[in-house]
Design a protein around this motif. Sequence first.
Motif: not given
Length: 148
Positions: A124-126
């Motif tokens: 999710k962060a990427e």
Amino acid sequence: MRHVLIAALLVAPTLTIAETPEEKAVETRQGYFSLLGANMGVFAGMAKGQIDYDAEAAQKAADNVVLLSSYNTGHLFMEGTSSLDLDNTRALPDIWDDMAGVEAKFDNLNKAALAMQAVAGNGKAEMAGALGTLGGACKSCHDDYRAD
């Protein structure tokens, strides 16, 4: 009599108001952008936590955006299809005065889509990190070439 009714029912769906080439171009262009928007919605929903992050769904959306951003859209921008020409479009006439700028923005969209494709399934962060650049590419074109 029954044969006449059957024949009328078969022919009726083909009796529609003729669409001009310009109206068809606008309809097709709007369909294209709807596809882009639907895939962008996957990223936005995941980034905002409205839907759970799903690596496979994010990757498919990224693959779709790459494909769409690689599509030759030239025929979608037919002369006579701006917001000054037709009521059913928000495409500003500036598009036709600056096709080189429009093409550059599509190139930036493709580059951002490729960057998203490289990371969408990694977490999710990427994915959310790449979304800022991808969304910015969309917004850049909207700001310059789309009426609100």
